[in-house]
Design a protein around this motif. Structure first.
Motif, PDB file in Angstrom:
ATOM      1  N   TYR A 120       0.840  -1.206   0.000  1.00 28.38           N
ATOM      2  CA  TYR A 120       0.000   0.000   0.000  1.00 28.38           C
ATOM      3  C   TYR A 120       0.870   1.250   0.000  1.00 28.38           C
ATOM      4  CZ  TYR A 120      -3.255   3.578   1.585  1.00 28.38           C
ATOM      5  OH  TYR A 120      -3.994   4.732   1.695  1.00 28.38           O
ATOM      6  N   TRP A 121       1.923   1.225   0.828  1.00 24.86           N
ATOM      7  CA  TRP A 121       2.839   2.368   0.857  1.00 24.86           C
ATOM      8  C   TRP A 121       3.590   2.499  -0.472  1.00 24.86           C
ATOM      9  CZ3 TRP A 121       8.176   1.719   0.337  1.00 24.86           C
ATOM     10  CH2 TRP A 121       8.910   2.906   0.407  1.00 24.86           C
ATOM     11  N   TYR A 122       4.120   1.381  -0.957  1.00 26.21           N
ATOM     12  CA  TYR A 122       4.965   1.429  -2.154  1.00 26.21           C
ATOM     13  C   TYR A 122       4.202   1.917  -3.374  1.00 26.21           C
ATOM     14  CZ  TYR A 122       7.866  -0.017  -6.055  1.00 26.21           C
ATOM     15  OH  TYR A 122       8.590  -0.018  -7.212  1.00 26.21           O
ATOM     16  N   PHE A 123       2.979   1.401  -3.572  1.00 27.07           N
ATOM     17  CA  PHE A 123       2.234   1.801  -4.761  1.00 27.07           C
ATOM     18  C   PHE A 123       1.609   3.187  -4.622  1.00 27.07           C
ATOM     19  CE2 PHE A 123       2.504  -2.742  -5.701  1.00 27.07           C
ATOM     20  CZ  PHE A 123       2.880  -2.667  -7.032  1.00 27.07           C
ATOM     21  N   GLY A 124       1.852   3.825  -3.480  1.00 27.31           N
ATOM     22  CA  GLY A 124       1.482   5.226  -3.318  1.00 27.31           C
ATOM     23  C   GLY A 124       2.638   6.160  -3.592  1.00 27.31           C
ATOM     24  N   THR A 125       3.841   5.583  -3.797  1.00 32.63           N
ATOM     25  CA  THR A 125       5.011   6.394  -4.127  1.00 32.63           C
ATOM     26  C   THR A 125       5.014   6.725  -5.618  1.00 32.63           C
ATOM     27  OG1 THR A 125       6.412   4.457  -4.583  1.00 32.63           O
ATOM     28  CG2 THR A 125       6.344   5.265  -2.302  1.00 32.63           C
ATOM     29  N   GLU A 126       5.948   7.586  -6.012  1.00 33.09           N
ATOM     30  CA  GLU A 126       6.053   7.980  -7.425  1.00 33.09           C
ATOM     31  C   GLU A 126       6.342   6.767  -8.308  1.00 33.09           C
ATOM     32  OE1 GLU A 126       8.752  10.951 -10.241  1.00 33.09           O
ATOM     33  OE2 GLU A 126       8.755  11.182  -8.060  1.00 33.09           O
ATOM     34  N   GLN A 127       7.239   5.887  -7.835  1.00 28.75           N
ATOM     35  CA  GLN A 127       7.576   4.700  -8.613  1.00 28.75           C
ATOM     36  C   GLN A 127       6.388   3.747  -8.711  1.00 28.75           C
ATOM     37  OE1 GLN A 127      10.649   1.599  -7.351  1.00 28.75           O
ATOM     38  NE2 GLN A 127      11.829   2.827  -8.801  1.00 28.75           N
TER      39      GLN A 127
END
Length: 318
Positions: free
Chosen positions: A168-175
């Motif tokens: 959830y955190w990662y897919f909320g980042t720019e990448q």
């Protein structure tokens, strides 16, 4: 006929079904990690990745052989994750660098992984006993004391919750958004300056890393790694994704953290899938037909959205 049906129903023990439910839930949680990987490629990246059937066995093989060599079972899971990422990297490079269509690239990787897994294991299967090693999860824990059972389920649930939080955190980042944009509209993403080839490879690595991790956990759970343990894994992963989407899709829509709910629904779909299989086995259907029942379950849930939409259109037309 009525007497035969009555005799058949009387032979079914509700207690036997209840005994099988903890094992089904545990397997559902473990395979839920694989389903998260399938969700990334199938839903987010829009990539038909069949590497899953091979990378799951690779994760299991790596974990088991490292444990047998004396490595801590927890640490072995990290290497199982990395092995899965390597498989995803190979598929991604075949597709992006060599121009091989995605589905063919994943099939090539899957086929080659069979031989690689045989070389890792040294034979078709290798056992890892819970009596000799302090495994992270094991089928034996379910039949042992209540404390072992609680520890087993706590470990599985924590794995799922932590990974959902990280994703959830990662897919909320720019990448992460770049990966989602690549899957949504590759041409538009490229026009916005996104390196779509790089993000395709990256998504495949993350996806198969989760699959490898699931394989490492599942090998410990069943006490052995087998070159065929991933056969049909893509069907189970798709079943979990589709079941979660059909049953919990509307509940996830509109939520402030809808993506997190969606990821959790995928894991819930995997649990429900194994609960359905437990009922099938309890009804004393032939175990040899489990793959057939798996395909039927997936086909039913795949067709539900289409049939609902078709019914709605008919209602509007009237």
């Amino acid at each position: 006929m009525t007497m035969m049906l009555t005799t058949y129903l009387a032979s079914l023990s509700p207690l036997a079904l209840l005994r099988s439910l903890p094992g089904a839930c545990a397997q559902g949680l473990i395979w839920g990690l694989l389903a998260l990987g399938v969700y990334i490629t199938y839903k987010l990246l829009d990539f038909a990745d069949l590497t899953v059937d091979g990378s799951m066995a690779t994760g299991g093989a790596v974990a088991v052989m490292l444990i047998r060599a004396g490595m801590n079972p927890w640490l072995a899971l990290i290497f199982a994750f990395l092995a899965g990422m390597t498989a995803g990297f190979i598929t991604g490079m075949l597709h992006t660098a060599l121009g091989i269509p995605g589905i063919l690239a994943s099939i090539l990787t899957q086929i080659s992984l069979y031989s690689i897994n045989l070389n890792i294991l040294g034979s078709s299967n290798q056992a890892v006993s819970v009596d000799k090693y302090s495994l992270v999860v094991s089928l034996r824990y379910i039949s042992d004391s209540t404390a072992s059972k609680i520890r087993m389920f706590t470990t599985c649930i924590l794995f799922c919750v932590v990974l959902v939080a990280i994703l959830y955190w990662y897919f909320g980042t720019e990448q992460g958004h770049a990966i989602r944009a690549t899957g949504c509209n590759r041409q538009m993403a490229r026009a916005q300056g996104i390196n779509t080839d790089f993000h395709t490879v990256l998504a495949l690595m993350i996806s198969n890393g989760l699959v490898g991790l699931s394989g490492g956990l599942y090998a410990q759970y069943q006490g052995a790694a087998d070159v065929n343990m991933g056969r049909g894994a893509i069907v189970i992963g798709l079943a979990a994704v589709i079941i979660g989407d059909v049953l919990f899709g509307k509940m996830c829509a509109g939520k402030k953290i809808a993506f997190a709910y969606t990821l959790l629904s995928v894991i819930a779909g995997a649990i429900l899938y194994y609960l359905v299989l437990s009922v099938v086995l309890w009804l004393k259907f032939p175990s040899d037909d489990l793959k057939l029942f798996s395909a039927i379950v997936v086909a039913i849930f795949l067709s539900i959205p289409y049939l609902k939409a078709k019914h709605s259109r008919k209602g509007v037309a009237k």
